[in-house]
Design a protein around this motif. Structure first.
Motif, PDB file in Angstrom:
ATOM      1  N   SER A   2       0.081   1.725  -7.509  1.00 13.41           N
ATOM      2  CA  SER A   2      -0.423   1.627  -8.876  1.00 13.41           C
ATOM      3  C   SER A   2      -0.734   3.007  -9.427  1.00 13.41           C
ATOM      4  CB  SER A   2      -1.663   0.736  -8.950  1.00 13.41           C
ATOM      5  OG  SER A   2      -2.736   1.329  -8.263  1.00 13.41           O
ATOM      6  N   VAL A   3      -0.810   3.098 -10.760  1.00 12.30           N
ATOM      7  CA  VAL A   3      -1.144   4.336 -11.463  1.00 12.30           C
ATOM      8  C   VAL A   3      -2.215   4.003 -12.493  1.00 12.30           C
ATOM      9  CG1 VAL A   3      -0.272   6.136 -12.984  1.00 12.30           C
ATOM     10  CG2 VAL A   3       1.186   5.255 -11.162  1.00 12.30           C
ATOM     11  N   THR A   4      -3.245   4.823 -12.535  1.00 15.24           N
ATOM     12  CA  THR A   4      -4.326   4.641 -13.505  1.00 15.24           C
ATOM     13  C   THR A   4      -4.435   5.873 -14.383  1.00 15.24           C
ATOM     14  OG1 THR A   4      -5.548   3.259 -11.930  1.00 15.24           O
ATOM     15  CG2 THR A   4      -6.770   4.156 -13.799  1.00 15.24           C
ATOM     16  N   GLY A  54       7.777   5.592  -4.961  1.00 14.37           N
ATOM     17  CA  GLY A  54       7.525   5.807  -3.544  1.00 14.37           C
ATOM     18  C   GLY A  54       8.078   4.708  -2.681  1.00 14.37           C
ATOM     19  N   GLU A  55       8.131   5.005  -1.392  1.00 12.08           N
ATOM     20  CA  GLU A  55       8.720   4.056  -0.440  1.00 12.08           C
ATOM     21  C   GLU A  55       7.914   2.760  -0.403  1.00 12.08           C
ATOM     22  OE1 GLU A  55       9.186   5.746   3.395  1.00 12.08           O
ATOM     23  OE2 GLU A  55      10.356   4.070   4.162  1.00 12.08           O
ATOM     24  N   SER A  56       6.594   2.856  -0.482  1.00 13.42           N
ATOM     25  CA  SER A  56       5.770   1.643  -0.376  1.00 13.42           C
ATOM     26  C   SER A  56       5.944   0.725  -1.571  1.00 13.42           C
ATOM     27  CB  SER A  56       4.297   2.014  -0.198  1.00 13.42           C
ATOM     28  OG  SER A  56       3.844   2.839  -1.260  1.00 13.42           O
ATOM     29  N   GLY A  57       6.495   1.255  -2.667  1.00 16.34           N
ATOM     30  CA  GLY A  57       6.782   0.430  -3.843  1.00 16.34           C
ATOM     31  C   GLY A  57       8.249   0.110  -3.980  1.00 16.34           C
ATOM     32  N   GLY A  58       8.994   0.296  -2.912  1.00 16.92           N
ATOM     33  CA  GLY A  58      10.429   0.023  -2.966  1.00 16.92           C
ATOM     34  C   GLY A  58      11.182   0.998  -3.836  1.00 16.92           C
ATOM     35  N   PHE A  59      10.605   2.161  -4.084  1.00 15.11           N
ATOM     36  CA  PHE A  59      11.202   3.219  -4.903  1.00 15.11           C
ATOM     37  C   PHE A  59      11.360   2.830  -6.354  1.00 15.11           C
ATOM     38  CE2 PHE A  59      11.657   6.055  -1.512  1.00 15.11           C
ATOM     39  CZ  PHE A  59      12.137   5.365  -0.417  1.00 15.11           C
ATOM     40  N   LYS A  60      10.734   1.722  -6.770  1.00 14.67           N
ATOM     41  CA  LYS A  60      10.727   1.414  -8.196  1.00 14.67           C
ATOM     42  C   LYS A  60       9.759   2.365  -8.875  1.00 14.67           C
ATOM     43  CE  LYS A  60       9.898  -2.942  -7.343  1.00 14.67           C
ATOM     44  NZ  LYS A  60       9.668  -4.408  -7.502  1.00 14.67           N
ATOM     45  N   THR A  61      10.025   2.712 -10.124  1.00 11.27           N
ATOM     46  CA  THR A  61       9.103   3.575 -10.858  1.00 11.27           C
ATOM     47  C   THR A  61       7.962   2.727 -11.382  1.00 11.27           C
ATOM     48  OG1 THR A  61      10.875   5.090 -11.463  1.00 11.27           O
ATOM     49  CG2 THR A  61       8.863   5.177 -12.774  1.00 11.27           C
ATOM     50  N   ILE A  62       6.733   3.099 -11.002  1.00 12.17           N
ATOM     51  CA  ILE A  62       5.534   2.405 -11.451  1.00 12.17           C
ATOM     52  C   ILE A  62       4.900   3.253 -12.549  1.00 12.17           C
ATOM     53  CG2 ILE A  62       3.329   1.408 -10.769  1.00 12.17           C
ATOM     54  CD1 ILE A  62       5.709   0.225  -9.263  1.00 12.17           C
ATOM     55  N   PHE A  63       4.720   2.690 -13.733  1.00 13.45           N
ATOM     56  CA  PHE A  63       4.160   3.423 -14.867  1.00 13.45           C
ATOM     57  C   PHE A  63       2.680   3.109 -15.035  1.00 13.45           C
ATOM     58  CE2 PHE A  63       7.878   5.261 -16.846  1.00 13.45           C
ATOM     59  CZ  PHE A  63       8.912   4.456 -16.428  1.00 13.45           C
ATOM     60  N   GLY A  64       1.928   4.123 -15.452  1.00 18.47           N
ATOM     61  CA  GLY A  64       0.583   3.875 -15.940  1.00 18.47           C
ATOM     62  C   GLY A  64       0.635   3.232 -17.309  1.00 18.47           C
ATOM     63  N   ALA A  65      -0.537   2.887 -17.844  1.00 20.11           N
ATOM     64  CA  ALA A  65      -0.619   2.156 -19.110  1.00 20.11           C
ATOM     65  C   ALA A  65      -0.231   3.008 -20.309  1.00 20.11           C
ATOM     66  CB  ALA A  65      -2.029   1.599 -19.296  1.00 20.11           C
TER      67      ALA A  65
END
Lengths: 113, 116
Positions: A3-5, A94-105
């Motif tokens: 996650s990103v905050t 990252g690897e723990s997120g399956g290399f998907k890009t996780i965006f902050g709000a």
């Protein structure tokens, strides 16, 4: 999961003021970190990135340093311009997120002349 | 050429229509993405194609159907959409295949979709 905050906006500054937009993340391992910018009516553009701890990404006067110890990637600019008014997204991959890009709000920045 | 292009720029469609969104890149990138972005929200991943094969489908309703005819083109076919599907649809590409650590993405300007 990963996650990103980001700090909530909007952020309103006068021209030539100093900008900081805070970003912290949660992820295992060593993700890559990104800042994207979205100008009104446009898609996202990569602003800068860092791929390992203590790396500093920089572009167009913006900087951010990958701090593993504080899990942070704060965006800074010494002197903002009216043309910097946009929405800024912190993101990770990252690897723990399956290399998907996780965006902050996203943080909306308004710069007044 | 470091551009991702999307057509159309704007689209208004009824709930019974069938339409398609198109995306093109000529950077030789091997991964292409569809995102949905609602107002004042971050993009939400819908689909990822890596080497022209669908590698990620984020449980998107079947009324959205992606297609990757070749390494430069990505389509999103729309059928029987709902008003809540109104959003900005963004296409992106990355040089590294999906599943790569530092795969920064290049975004198109988006298609603003309104479902009436």
């Amino acid at each position: 999961g990963d996650s990103v905050t980001q700090m909530e906006g909007p952020v309103t500054l006068s021209e030539e003021a100093f900008l900081t937009i805070n970003c912290t993340y949660t992820a295992t391992g060593y993700p890559s970190l990104f800042w994207y910018v979205q100008y009104p009516g446009e898609g996202l553009q990569l602003l800068l990135k860092a791929t390992k701890a203590d790396d500093k990404g920089s572009n167009k006067g913006f900087e951010a340093t990958y701090r593993k110890e504080t899990t942070s990637f704060h965006l800074e600019k010494g002197s903002v311009q009216v043309s910097d008014s946009a929405v800024y997204f912190c993101a990770l991959s990252g690897e723990s997120g399956g290399f998907k890009t996780i965006f902050g709000a996203g943080t909306r920045l308004f710069v007044k002349a | 050429d470091t551009e991702v292009t999307q057509t159309p720029k704007h689209l208004v469609m009824g709930m019974t229509n069938k339409k398609s969104l198109k995306c093109e890149q000529h950077m030789g990138h091997r991964a292409m993405y569809w995102y949905k972005q609602k107002a004042k929200k971050p993009p939400e991943l819908m689909f990822v194609y890596s080497y022209e094969k669908l590698s990620i489908n984020e449980s998107v309703p079947s009324r959205f159907s992606p297609e990757c005819p070749n390494s430069s083109l990505l389509n999103l076919h729309l059928h029987a959409l709902q008003p809540e599907d109104s959003a900005l649809y963004l296409c992106a590409s990355s040089q590294d295949p999906a599943g790569s650590l530092s795969s920064e993405q290049y975004f198109g300007p988006g298609t603003r979709l309104t479902v009436t």
